[in-house]
Design an enzyme around this catalytic site. Structure first.
Site, PDB file in Angstrom:
ATOM      1  N   HIS A  64       0.842  -1.197   0.000  1.00 24.33           N
ATOM      2  CA  HIS A  64       0.000   0.000   0.000  1.00 24.33           C
ATOM      3  C   HIS A  64       0.876   1.245   0.000  1.00 24.33           C
ATOM      4  O   HIS A  64       2.074   1.165   0.261  1.00 24.33           O
ATOM      5  CB  HIS A  64      -0.922   0.003   1.228  1.00 24.33           C
ATOM      6  CG  HIS A  64      -0.168   0.066   2.519  1.00 24.33           C
ATOM      7  ND1 HIS A  64       0.272  -1.062   3.182  1.00 24.33           N
ATOM      8  CD2 HIS A  64       0.261   1.124   3.259  1.00 24.33           C
ATOM      9  CE1 HIS A  64       0.926  -0.696   4.274  1.00 24.33           C
ATOM     10  NE2 HIS A  64       0.941   0.628   4.349  1.00 24.33           N
ATOM     11  N   HIS A 115       5.549   5.973  -0.882  1.00 18.65           N
ATOM     12  CA  HIS A 115       6.277   4.784  -1.310  1.00 18.65           C
ATOM     13  C   HIS A 115       5.449   3.547  -0.979  1.00 18.65           C
ATOM     14  O   HIS A 115       4.466   3.619  -0.241  1.00 18.65           O
ATOM     15  CB  HIS A 115       7.629   4.705  -0.600  1.00 18.65           C
ATOM     16  CG  HIS A 115       7.488   4.533   0.885  1.00 18.65           C
ATOM     17  ND1 HIS A 115       7.237   5.604   1.726  1.00 18.65           N
ATOM     18  CD2 HIS A 115       7.511   3.427   1.669  1.00 18.65           C
ATOM     19  CE1 HIS A 115       7.128   5.151   2.965  1.00 18.65           C
ATOM     20  NE2 HIS A 115       7.278   3.835   2.956  1.00 18.65           N
TER      21      HIS A 115
END
Length: 178
Positions: free
Chosen positions: A37, A121
């Site tokens: 995620h 990220h």
């Protein structure tokens, strides 16, 4: 108390492509597909009543759907303190605004501000005592990583449960954009 974070889920086809890059660092704890995620805001452990208020604040977040792209690879930490490798997210103003809105929602319910600079990220592995040469080699081999555009039409509030080997996540609420 419940450990919460707001995030964007990574679509399965993108996650499968990322999993093909999950090797080459001895002892790395590679993240499973369901754990991939892009965190918008980590809230940490909060009381249940605050969690309900946070849900209400996040429900009020508005914005149009947008697209993100994964771009590049890197690591957090240096030398013996390397602790994670990640796939980066290309600069995207709508994503930055959404992360700010999630930060504001947390502040509105009384949570302390996150003082770290937001760096979107996807964490691919957590590291412990990783060989810096192996990590540098992995980054070099994956630094040209690019994904096709990923449509973001919603974000979620996830709970995190720490296990002996890895954390497990559960979607608690989804918030549509648009």
């Amino acid at each position: 108390m419940i450990r919460l974070f707001a995030a964007l889920a990574v679509p399965e086809e993108i996650g499968v492509a990322l999993q093909r890059r999950q090797d080459g660092i001895e002892g790395a704890r590679w993240r499973p597909l369901e754990a991939l995620h892009v965190t918008l805001r980590f809230y940490s452990e909060i009381r249940e009543d605050v969690a309900r208020d946070l849900d209400a604040e996040l429900s009020a977040v508005h914005g149009a759907p947008f697209e993100i792209e994964l771009a590049g690879a890197g690591a957090f930490g240096e030398g013996p303190d390397l602790n994670a490798v990640w796939a980066g997210v290309a600069e995207c103003e709508p994503l930055t605004r959404l992360a700010r809105a999630c930060e504001t929602a947390g502040r509105r319910v009384g949570l302390k501000p996150d003082k770290r600079h937001y760096r979107p990220h996807v964490t691919l592995a957590y590291l412990r005592h990783a060989d810096p040469v192996e990590v540098a080699g992995w980054i070099q081999a994956n630094n040209l990583l690019r994904s096709p555009p990923i449509r973001v039409a919603s974000f979620g509030l996830y709970s995190s449960f720490l296990g002996s080997e890895q954390a497990h996540y559960r979607l608690e609420a989804a918030y549509p954009l648009g």
